[in-house]
Structure formats: structure tokens, C-alpha cells
Design a protein around this motif. Structure first.
Motif, PDB file in Angstrom:
ATOM      1  N   SER A   2       0.833  -1.206   0.000  1.00 51.17           N
ATOM      2  CA  SER A   2       0.000   0.000   0.000  1.00 51.17           C
ATOM      3  C   SER A   2       0.870   1.261   0.000  1.00 51.17           C
ATOM      4  CB  SER A   2      -0.908   0.008   1.229  1.00 51.17           C
ATOM      5  OG  SER A   2      -0.153   0.300   2.396  1.00 51.17           O
ATOM      6  N   LEU A   3       0.251   2.389  -0.299  1.00 53.40           N
ATOM      7  CA  LEU A   3       0.985   3.657  -0.291  1.00 53.40           C
ATOM      8  C   LEU A   3       1.526   3.977   1.099  1.00 53.40           C
ATOM      9  CD1 LEU A   3      -1.351   5.798  -2.583  1.00 53.40           C
ATOM     10  CD2 LEU A   3       0.859   4.792  -3.169  1.00 53.40           C
ATOM     11  N   GLN A   6       4.550   1.852   1.574  1.00 58.07           N
ATOM     12  CA  GLN A   6       5.652   2.345   0.748  1.00 58.07           C
ATOM     13  C   GLN A   6       6.322   3.554   1.392  1.00 58.07           C
ATOM     14  OE1 GLN A   6       4.708   2.850  -3.472  1.00 58.07           O
ATOM     15  NE2 GLN A   6       3.162   1.252  -3.281  1.00 58.07           N
ATOM     16  N   LEU A   7       5.516   4.471   1.941  1.00 60.39           N
ATOM     17  CA  LEU A   7       6.086   5.642   2.601  1.00 60.39           C
ATOM     18  C   LEU A   7       6.832   5.236   3.863  1.00 60.39           C
ATOM     19  CD1 LEU A   7       6.572   8.653   2.732  1.00 60.39           C
ATOM     20  CD2 LEU A   7       4.307   8.913   3.789  1.00 60.39           C
ATOM     21  N   VAL A   8       6.262   4.316   4.633  1.00 56.61           N
ATOM     22  CA  VAL A   8       6.950   3.815   5.831  1.00 56.61           C
ATOM     23  C   VAL A   8       8.289   3.210   5.427  1.00 56.61           C
ATOM     24  CG1 VAL A   8       6.888   2.040   7.640  1.00 56.61           C
ATOM     25  CG2 VAL A   8       4.873   3.461   7.226  1.00 56.61           C
ATOM     26  N   ALA A   9       8.299   2.375   4.398  1.00 60.73           N
ATOM     27  CA  ALA A   9       9.535   1.732   3.947  1.00 60.73           C
ATOM     28  C   ALA A   9      10.565   2.765   3.511  1.00 60.73           C
ATOM     29  CB  ALA A   9       9.243   0.753   2.811  1.00 60.73           C
ATOM     30  N   ARG A  40      -2.818  13.816   2.718  1.00 60.77           N
ATOM     31  CA  ARG A  40      -2.383  14.035   4.099  1.00 60.77           C
ATOM     32  C   ARG A  40      -2.775  12.864   4.977  1.00 60.77           C
ATOM     33  NH1 ARG A  40      -4.609  19.910   4.963  1.00 60.77           N
ATOM     34  NH2 ARG A  40      -4.227  20.530   2.833  1.00 60.77           N
ATOM     35  N   CYS A  41      -3.934  12.282   4.709  1.00 62.28           N
ATOM     36  CA  CYS A  41      -4.393  11.120   5.485  1.00 62.28           C
ATOM     37  C   CYS A  41      -3.393   9.964   5.376  1.00 62.28           C
ATOM     38  CB  CYS A  41      -5.770  10.686   4.996  1.00 62.28           C
ATOM     39  SG  CYS A  41      -6.461   9.294   5.886  1.00 62.28           S
ATOM     40  N   THR A  42      -2.896   9.719   4.173  1.00 53.84           N
ATOM     41  CA  THR A  42      -1.914   8.650   3.951  1.00 53.84           C
ATOM     42  C   THR A  42      -0.627   8.931   4.722  1.00 53.84           C
ATOM     43  OG1 THR A  42      -2.828   8.178   1.766  1.00 53.84           O
ATOM     44  CG2 THR A  42      -0.567   7.450   2.170  1.00 53.84           C
ATOM     45  N   VAL A  43      -0.179  10.184   4.702  1.00 50.55           N
ATOM     46  CA  VAL A  43       1.044  10.554   5.418  1.00 50.55           C
ATOM     47  C   VAL A  43       0.840  10.398   6.925  1.00 50.55           C
ATOM     48  CG1 VAL A  43       2.683  12.412   5.905  1.00 50.55           C
ATOM     49  CG2 VAL A  43       1.818  12.086   3.582  1.00 50.55           C
TER      50      VAL A  43
END
Length: 83
Positions: A2-3, A6-9, A40-43
Motif C-alpha cells: 500500500s501507499l 511504501q512511505l513507511v519503507a 495528508r491522510c496517507t502521510v
């Protein structure tokens, strides 16, 4: 992946390679969303996961910071065979 994952990684990699060092401030949620094209929710979800993993801590009104001793192995490439 998931996005959010991916950002966490990506942030974990930056911490592992020491591009983000202990005490450094992460981009604000808004700035990270603008820089990555994510919502922003994803971040927020990604930052919350990083905080739950003990890699970053949040300071109300100040942002998210890399923890003093994040538990991330350094990224040096693949392990040698038989290690």
C-alpha cells in the motif's frame, strides 16, 4: 504494498542509511504530502505506523522527529551468503 507501507519503507530506509539521523525533524504532514503527491491522510497513517514502531516520536505542535535510538538495521546491501 500500500501507499502507506511504501512511505513507511522509504522513511525506514532513510533512517537506516542515516540520511535521517536521530533528532532530525521529518517533513510536516502537509509538506510530505505535497512532496510525494500523497494525501495528508496517507502521510498521517504512515507517520503513526513509524511512531508505533518506535522509529519516530511526535511532539505536539512541533512535528515528528527521528527517535534517539531507532531500532533500524543499517542498510549496507545484502547479507553475505552463509552469514
Amino acid at each position: 504494498m500500500s501507499l502507506v507501507e511504501q512511505l513507511v519503507a522509504h522513511v525506514v530506509e532513510l533512517i537506516g542509511t542515516r540520511e535521517l539521523r536521530p533528532g532530525m525533524r521529518l517533513l510536516s504532514v502537509r509538506a510530505m504530502a505535497d512532496a510525494t503527491g500523497l494525501s495528508r491522510c496517507t502521510v498521517v497513517q504512515a507517520y503513526d505506523k513509524l511512531e508505533a514502531q518506535g522509529l519516530v516520536s511526535s511532539r505536539r505542535g512541533a512535528g515528528f522527529f527521528v527517535c534517539a535510538q531507532p531500532q533500524v538495521p543499517e542498510v549496507n546491501g545484502p547479507e553475505p551468503a552463509g552469514a
